[in-house]
Design a protein around this motif. Sequence first.
Motif: not given
Length: 131
Positions: A67-70, A102-104, A119-122
């Motif tokens: 589950v990804w919290v957007i 969570v994408t934060s 990790g991280s998001i790009f």
Amino acid sequence: NIKIRKYNPNLDYENLMKLVQSEGEEWKDYLNPSYRKALENSITYVALIEEELCGYSRSLNDSGMFVWVIDLLVNKDRRGLSIGKKLMECLLTDFPDTDVFVTSDVDLYYHKLGYEKVGSIFKVGGTHNKT
């Protein structure tokens, strides 16, 4: 007394959009009419205090993998009441056997809740928020 429940588009959309609008320029992309469909097709919870919508979360279920919290947003005047934490806890209750990520852009908040950064998001491309 904070009440958390699943989003009901007929009851909540207008007040949720007022909350988003109150955040100003940073949340302007969410004022797009297509966001209504995104809310309806996501795992969306709202937080209420005395029937006033004061926060919400929007998440995606990755076909049972994760589950990804957007989105997670709490009214500025109601921050510090653990509303965001309660919204996150709903996911853990409703998806007990699924990892939640969570994408934060507010890492300190999630560190404060005791969540581990992995990790991280790009951004690969697209039209939103081009600089």
